[in-house]
Design a protein around this motif. Structure first.
Motif, PDB file in Angstrom:
ATOM      1  N   LEU A 118      -8.866  -0.919  -0.193  1.00 56.62           N
ATOM      2  CA  LEU A 118      -9.592  -2.125   0.212  1.00 56.62           C
ATOM      3  C   LEU A 118      -9.015  -2.701   1.505  1.00 56.62           C
ATOM      4  O   LEU A 118      -9.758  -3.173   2.371  1.00 56.62           O
ATOM      5  CB  LEU A 118      -9.531  -3.179  -0.906  1.00 56.62           C
ATOM      6  N   GLU A 119      -7.704  -2.662   1.626  1.00 57.94           N
ATOM      7  CA  GLU A 119      -7.078  -3.180   2.841  1.00 57.94           C
ATOM      8  C   GLU A 119      -7.541  -2.403   4.075  1.00 57.94           C
ATOM      9  O   GLU A 119      -7.681  -2.982   5.162  1.00 57.94           O
ATOM     10  CB  GLU A 119      -5.560  -3.128   2.717  1.00 57.94           C
ATOM     11  N   GLN A 120      -7.789  -1.136   3.917  1.00 58.16           N
ATOM     12  CA  GLN A 120      -8.301  -0.339   5.031  1.00 58.16           C
ATOM     13  C   GLN A 120      -9.694  -0.804   5.454  1.00 58.16           C
ATOM     14  O   GLN A 120     -10.116  -0.570   6.586  1.00 58.16           O
ATOM     15  CB  GLN A 120      -8.343   1.140   4.645  1.00 58.16           C
ATOM     16  N   HIS A 121     -10.392  -1.468   4.526  1.00 55.40           N
ATOM     17  CA  HIS A 121     -11.722  -2.015   4.814  1.00 55.40           C
ATOM     18  C   HIS A 121     -11.661  -3.516   5.119  1.00 55.40           C
ATOM     19  O   HIS A 121     -12.683  -4.205   5.084  1.00 55.40           O
ATOM     20  CB  HIS A 121     -12.662  -1.762   3.627  1.00 55.40           C
ATOM     21  N   ASN A 122     -10.457  -4.039   5.364  1.00 53.59           N
ATOM     22  CA  ASN A 122     -10.251  -5.453   5.701  1.00 53.59           C
ATOM     23  C   ASN A 122     -10.553  -6.409   4.547  1.00 53.59           C
ATOM     24  O   ASN A 122     -10.961  -7.550   4.761  1.00 53.59           O
ATOM     25  CB  ASN A 122     -11.058  -5.859   6.939  1.00 53.59           C
ATOM     26  N   VAL A 123     -10.347  -5.939   3.328  1.00 55.43           N
ATOM     27  CA  VAL A 123     -10.413  -6.809   2.152  1.00 55.43           C
ATOM     28  C   VAL A 123      -9.026  -6.807   1.519  1.00 55.43           C
ATOM     29  O   VAL A 123      -8.510  -5.745   1.151  1.00 55.43           O
ATOM     30  CB  VAL A 123     -11.458  -6.329   1.127  1.00 55.43           C
ATOM     31  N   LEU A 124      -8.413  -7.977   1.430  1.00 59.45           N
ATOM     32  CA  LEU A 124      -7.049  -8.083   0.910  1.00 59.45           C
ATOM     33  C   LEU A 124      -7.056  -8.560  -0.535  1.00 59.45           C
ATOM     34  O   LEU A 124      -7.747  -9.518  -0.894  1.00 59.45           O
ATOM     35  CB  LEU A 124      -6.227  -9.047   1.763  1.00 59.45           C
ATOM     36  N   ALA A 125      -6.286  -7.863  -1.358  1.00 58.18           N
ATOM     37  CA  ALA A 125      -6.124  -8.236  -2.762  1.00 58.18           C
ATOM     38  C   ALA A 125      -4.772  -7.710  -3.221  1.00 58.18           C
ATOM     39  O   ALA A 125      -4.150  -6.895  -2.535  1.00 58.18           O
ATOM     40  CB  ALA A 125      -7.242  -7.652  -3.620  1.00 58.18           C
ATOM     41  N   MET A 126      -4.313  -8.181  -4.380  1.00 58.49           N
ATOM     42  CA  MET A 126      -3.062  -7.686  -4.935  1.00 58.49           C
ATOM     43  C   MET A 126      -3.252  -7.399  -6.410  1.00 58.49           C
ATOM     44  O   MET A 126      -3.979  -8.121  -7.104  1.00 58.49           O
ATOM     45  CB  MET A 126      -1.931  -8.696  -4.742  1.00 58.49           C
ATOM     46  N   PRO A 127      -2.603  -6.332  -6.906  1.00 63.50           N
ATOM     47  CA  PRO A 127      -2.690  -6.048  -8.341  1.00 63.50           C
ATOM     48  C   PRO A 127      -2.112  -7.199  -9.164  1.00 63.50           C
ATOM     49  O   PRO A 127      -1.182  -7.876  -8.741  1.00 63.50           O
ATOM     50  CB  PRO A 127      -1.840  -4.786  -8.503  1.00 63.50           C
ATOM     51  N   ALA A 128      -2.691  -7.372 -10.338  1.00 66.77           N
ATOM     52  CA  ALA A 128      -2.168  -8.365 -11.263  1.00 66.77           C
ATOM     53  C   ALA A 128      -1.311  -7.720 -12.345  1.00 66.77           C
ATOM     54  O   ALA A 128      -0.464  -8.363 -12.948  1.00 66.77           O
ATOM     55  CB  ALA A 128      -3.314  -9.141 -11.906  1.00 66.77           C
ATOM     56  N   SER A 129      -1.562  -6.438 -12.602  1.00 62.71           N
ATOM     57  CA  SER A 129      -0.776  -5.679 -13.581  1.00 62.71           C
ATOM     58  C   SER A 129      -1.001  -4.207 -13.288  1.00 62.71           C
ATOM     59  O   SER A 129      -1.642  -3.854 -12.292  1.00 62.71           O
ATOM     60  CB  SER A 129      -1.212  -6.019 -15.012  1.00 62.71           C
ATOM     61  N   SER A 130      -0.526  -3.359 -14.153  1.00 59.57           N
ATOM     62  CA  SER A 130      -0.693  -1.918 -13.941  1.00 59.57           C
ATOM     63  C   SER A 130      -2.134  -1.467 -14.107  1.00 59.57           C
ATOM     64  O   SER A 130      -2.494  -0.355 -13.699  1.00 59.57           O
ATOM     65  CB  SER A 130       0.196  -1.140 -14.915  1.00 59.57           C
ATOM     66  N   LYS A 131      -2.981  -2.332 -14.680  1.00 64.21           N
ATOM     67  CA  LYS A 131      -4.378  -1.960 -14.902  1.00 64.21           C
ATOM     68  C   LYS A 131      -5.377  -2.957 -14.336  1.00 64.21           C
ATOM     69  O   LYS A 131      -6.584  -2.714 -14.388  1.00 64.21           O
ATOM     70  CB  LYS A 131      -4.638  -1.796 -16.401  1.00 64.21           C
ATOM     71  N   SER A 132      -4.913  -4.069 -13.824  1.00 66.29           N
ATOM     72  CA  SER A 132      -5.850  -5.115 -13.423  1.00 66.29           C
ATOM     73  C   SER A 132      -5.576  -5.656 -12.024  1.00 66.29           C
ATOM     74  O   SER A 132      -4.467  -5.542 -11.499  1.00 66.29           O
ATOM     75  CB  SER A 132      -5.839  -6.268 -14.436  1.00 66.29           C
ATOM     76  N   ILE A 133      -6.619  -6.233 -11.461  1.00 70.40           N
ATOM     77  CA  ILE A 133      -6.575  -6.854 -10.135  1.00 70.40           C
ATOM     78  C   ILE A 133      -7.147  -8.258 -10.269  1.00 70.40           C
ATOM     79  O   ILE A 133      -8.051  -8.501 -11.074  1.00 70.40           O
ATOM     80  CB  ILE A 133      -7.396  -6.037  -9.118  1.00 70.40           C
ATOM     81  N   ARG A 134      -6.624  -9.162  -9.460  1.00 68.62           N
ATOM     82  CA  ARG A 134      -7.134 -10.541  -9.446  1.00 68.62           C
ATOM     83  C   ARG A 134      -7.688 -10.850  -8.071  1.00 68.62           C
ATOM     84  O   ARG A 134      -7.010 -10.673  -7.067  1.00 68.62           O
ATOM     85  CB  ARG A 134      -6.004 -11.522  -9.793  1.00 68.62           C
ATOM     86  N   PHE A 135      -8.934 -11.306  -8.026  1.00 64.37           N
ATOM     87  CA  PHE A 135      -9.532 -11.858  -6.818  1.00 64.37           C
ATOM     88  C   PHE A 135      -9.582 -13.373  -6.975  1.00 64.37           C
ATOM     89  O   PHE A 135      -9.907 -13.882  -8.048  1.00 64.37           O
ATOM     90  CB  PHE A 135     -10.967 -11.360  -6.623  1.00 64.37           C
ATOM     91  N   VAL A 136      -9.274 -14.089  -5.904  1.00 63.21           N
ATOM     92  CA  VAL A 136      -9.327 -15.554  -5.947  1.00 63.21           C
ATOM     93  C   VAL A 136     -10.199 -16.058  -4.797  1.00 63.21           C
ATOM     94  O   VAL A 136      -9.988 -15.705  -3.642  1.00 63.21           O
ATOM     95  CB  VAL A 136      -7.918 -16.182  -5.840  1.00 63.21           C
ATOM     96  N   ILE A 137     -11.168 -16.880  -5.151  1.00 63.12           N
ATOM     97  CA  ILE A 137     -12.086 -17.474  -4.172  1.00 63.12           C
ATOM     98  C   ILE A 137     -11.512 -18.799  -3.676  1.00 63.12           C
ATOM     99  O   ILE A 137     -10.903 -19.553  -4.431  1.00 63.12           O
ATOM    100  CB  ILE A 137     -13.472 -17.718  -4.805  1.00 63.12           C
TER     101      ILE A 137
END
Length: 370
Positions: free
Chosen positions: A307-326
């Motif tokens: 995603l970062e390569q596509h200019n969308v930044l996010a960080m994993p929340a755990s080994s299986k999940s991701i959190r997006f924050v608006i």
């Protein structure tokens, strides 16, 4: 011209608006440690009024705000605070209440909605015994970050407040995103925290200020808090520069929070359509969206890296999940662009190949604390 970056790591990543920068430049300031900064005084008085408390104090961070609040209420070493096992104070604040304050945490399991069972709270209150620490405080978190930004109802908060009062305890609310909860529940923020003896309010999360938090409570509570703020190195001089920006944030951003929540719902519904991901869109109450990856080829680390390569930044929340924050600097078009990029990233990872091996060393960077 550089392509725009859609930053969904946290609502702490916002840049000061032009109105905030102008207010900072024009702020009337003096030495706040000496109690003389007029902008800080006005802002603290306004925040106290908004929150329905007697007084307020500006502090550099939410972590310091929570630490000061716990230490004011638990002013004898060996005191005990009851709090959720998945709460921000317990998990993400460096154990400060113990390492600095000598306060023992008594954890109660957080439910998926961020609450703690009432009977378990009552059971955690110590009876006088020379073997035990002395229970002095109950802590709640609203919204509850590790539960996906869930809101604690005013009825539940009142109930916990009654338990605290009947047992001679204090109630502190970690209200880092309390305005998100107020807007989502449709309950005025002063009513929502009426049962609390103290509340910390983060100004640099959903509200979008560049720096700071406030703590609110009785005048006696704030008088003690000022001493602890100085002890912890949180006394700042011409702090009106920061309070001016925070005032703009409170004035202009609270009215935008409902739109943040709407966009989070749109984002969740879009993610739900991607077969390799799972998200409970019905559980999205505020500005956070948690989703799980269902295919071992799509680890959160790798997905975030692509995603970062596509200019969308996010960080994993755990080994299986991701959190997006608006946050208020994310537009509807940003949401749609992020969804398109997630789809592309999933497709790229499913194709596999050695080109993705360098994207992760297998260590998950956790974003919960933000």
């Amino acid at each position: 011209m550089a392509s725009k970056v859609v930053d969904l790591r946290s609502d702490t990543v916002t840049k000061p608006s032009e109105a905030m920068r102008a207010a900072m430049a024009a702020a009337d300031v003096d030495d706040d440690v000496l109690g003389a900064d007029p902008t800080a005084q006005r802002f603290e008085a306004e925040m106290a009024a908004i929150m329905g408390k007697e007084a307020a104090l500006f502090v550099p961070s939410g972590t310091m705000g929570n630490l000061i609040s716990v230490l004011v209420h638990c002013d004898v070493r060996g005191s005990e605070a009851i709090l959720g096992d998945n709460s921000h104070i317990h998990v993400y604040e460096n154990g400060g209440i113990s390492t600095i304050g000598g306060v023992h945490p008594r954890t109660v399991p957080n439910n998926p909605d961020g609450t703690m069972d009432i009977d378990k709270i009552v059971a955690a209150i110590r009876h006088p015994d020379l073997h035990y620490p002395t229970t002095r405080l109950i802590c709640l978190e609203n919204t509850h970050g590790n539960s996906g930004g869930k809101c604690l109802s005013v009825e539940y908060t009142d109930m916990v407040g009654e338990i605290a009062k009947s047992h001679g305890l204090k109630l502190h609310i970690d209200g880092a995103r309390i305005f998100n909860a107020s807007v989502a529940l449709g309950v005025p923020v002063d009513r929502l925290v009426n049962a609390a003896d103290s509340v910390s309010v983060c100004l640099s999360k959903g509200l979008g200020a560049p720096v700071g938090s406030v703590i609110v409570g009785s005048k006696a509570f704030i008088d003690k808090a000022k001493i602890l703020r100085k002890t912890l190195g949180g006394g700042m001089r011409q702090v009106g520069v920061l309070c001016a920006a925070a005032h703009v944030a409170v004035r202009e951003t609270v009215g935008k929070l409902a739109d943040d929540h709407r966009k989070a719902k749109v984002l969740a519904e879009g993610l739900k359509k991607i077969e390799q991901l799972t998200v409970d869109s019905a559980s999205v109450e505020t500005n956070m969206v948690f989703f799980d990856t269902m295919d071992p080829r799509i680890s959160p680390d790798k997905l975030c890296a692509v995603l970062e390569q596509h200019n969308v930044l996010a960080m994993p929340a755990s080994s299986k999940s991701i959190r997006f924050v608006i946050h208020y600097q994310i537009s509807d078009s940003d949401v749609q662009y992020a969804l398109t990029c997630v789809e592309k990233a999933v497709e790229e990872l499913l194709k596999g190949g050695t080109e993705f091996e360098h994207l992760t060393n297998g260590t998950t960077k956790n974003s919960y604390g933000h």
